[in-house]
Design a protein around this motif. Structure first.
Motif, mmCIF file in Angstrom:
data_model
loop_
_atom_site.group_PDB
_atom_site.id
_atom_site.type_symbol
_atom_site.label_atom_id
_atom_site.label_comp_id
_atom_site.label_asym_id
_atom_site.label_seq_id
_atom_site.Cartn_x
_atom_site.Cartn_y
_atom_site.Cartn_z
ATOM 1 N N LYS A 36 0.343 10.957 6.204
ATOM 2 C CA LYS A 36 0.839 12.221 5.680
ATOM 3 C C LYS A 36 2.357 12.202 5.755
ATOM 4 N N SER A 37 3.003 13.059 4.984
ATOM 5 C CA SER A 37 4.462 13.090 4.928
ATOM 6 C C SER A 37 5.068 13.273 6.323
ATOM 7 N N VAL A 88 -2.338 7.035 11.188
ATOM 8 C CA VAL A 88 -3.042 6.337 10.110
ATOM 9 C C VAL A 88 -4.268 7.132 9.672
ATOM 10 N N SER A 89 -4.437 7.276 8.354
ATOM 11 C CA SER A 89 -5.551 8.050 7.806
ATOM 12 C C SER A 89 -6.846 7.248 7.861
ATOM 13 N N ILE A 106 0.848 -1.192 0.000
ATOM 14 C CA ILE A 106 0.000 0.000 0.000
ATOM 15 C C ILE A 106 0.883 1.241 0.000
ATOM 16 N N ALA A 107 0.659 2.121 -0.970
ATOM 17 C CA ALA A 107 1.448 3.351 -1.053
ATOM 18 C C ALA A 107 1.201 4.209 0.184
ATOM 19 N N ARG A 114 5.438 3.598 11.892
ATOM 20 C CA ARG A 114 4.314 3.396 10.981
ATOM 21 C C ARG A 114 3.820 1.952 11.043
ATOM 22 N N SER A 115 4.765 1.030 11.146
ATOM 23 C CA SER A 115 4.387 -0.375 11.250
ATOM 24 C C SER A 115 3.596 -0.651 12.522
ATOM 25 N N THR A 116 4.102 -0.159 13.650
ATOM 26 C CA THR A 116 3.406 -0.403 14.909
ATOM 27 C C THR A 116 2.062 0.328 14.950
#
Length: 277
Positions: free
Chosen positions: A153-154, A159-160, A146-147, A209-211
């Motif tokens: 966000k940068s 998470v969105s 997933i991109a 980001r993974s967690t």
């Protein structure tokens, strides 16, 4: 006091990263063992097929010899006991080889059939035809890529809402497969990340980001923590060279790896290999 707190946070993050790296290394090592077993099984299967062809030729030769005997003696009762015994032995040997080949083929194809069923289920459940979401299979493992623009966000690891919709569909499939493991890998480009006091670098960002995704899967969608592995790969496993803005966008991604537990496949293949001896 703030400095002590910061130092403790950094140590905790580094410890988590080291644990993830160790777990990834263990999984990759076990995966290599399975690939070696599969290669060995394939070699043995080819050997069995060759032997089967040889036995079939031998049986035809014996049948011809007995047929010649019948023609020469003019009576079927003259079939030599030795020739009949040889044919019987050849037939038994072929049956045994067929059984071994069938068992080995079952062992080699069972993994592929399970994986194919998982891919079909994922594509049907996710139901998204989006160029920023890819589902494919490599070496018997399902990868959902997933991109990052759909997830974060940068420079952020929040998470969105759009990502939660996608993760909810992935979670449904994982929840339906309690014997599967799900490893969440964070990937970044090679643009240096400027430390903000909470995150140190790209590697740190990829882990967070993974967690973050793991927490969404467990807390929002009820995925068992026992099935999940959080891993950050930073900038070190790019899909393409980080030499353009487009390529850097490609490399910024989260990859969800869905796979039957490696130990189960290892035991299955090992058992089948022992049965062939």
């Amino acid at each position: 006091m703030k400095k002590v707190f910061l130092a403790l946070s950094i140590i905790a993050l580094l410890t988590t990263s080291c644990g993830s790296k160790k777990k990834i290394a263990e999984l990759e090592s076990k995966n290599k063992e399975i690939q070696d077993l599969l290669n060995s099984a394939t070699i043995k299967l080819n050997t069995c097929l060759t032997e089967k062809e040889g036995l079939a030729s031998q049986m035809e030769f014996l049948k011809k010899n007995n047929s010649d005997l019948i023609n020469n003696m003019g009576n079927m009762t003259t079939l030599s006991a030795k020739g009949a015994e040889n044919i019987e032995k050849a037939l038994e040997s072929i049956k045994e080889k067929d059984l071994k080949i069938t068992r080995m083929q079952d062992a080699l194809t069972k993994k592929d059939s399970v994986t194919l069923a998982l891919v079909t289920s994922l594509k049907r459940s996710v139901g998204i035809s989006d160029p920023d979401i890819e589902i494919n299979v490599e070496k018997g493992v399902v990868f959902i890529s997933i991109a990052d623009k759909l997830l974060f966000k940068s420079g952020s690891y929040v998470v969105s809402d759009r990502a939660k919709e996608i993760l909810g569909k992935v979670a449904k499939v994982v929840n339906d497969k309690p014997d599967f493991e799900c490893m969440v890998e964070g990937h970044t480009d090679n643009v240096p990340f400027i430390s903000n006091g909470t995150l140190l670098d790209n590697w740190d960002l990829s882990v967070k980001r993974s967690t973050a995704i793991v927490r969404i899967l467990t807390k929002d969608f009820g995925v068992s923590p026992r099935q999940l592995i959080a891993a950050g790969r930073g900038e070190f496993v790019p899909l393409v060279e980080n030499n353009s803005a487009e390529n850097r966008t490609t490399n910024r991604r989260t990859r969800i790896v869905v796979m039957p537990k490696i130990d189960q496949f290892y035991d299955m293949i090992e058992k089948e290999m022992k049965n062939k001896k």
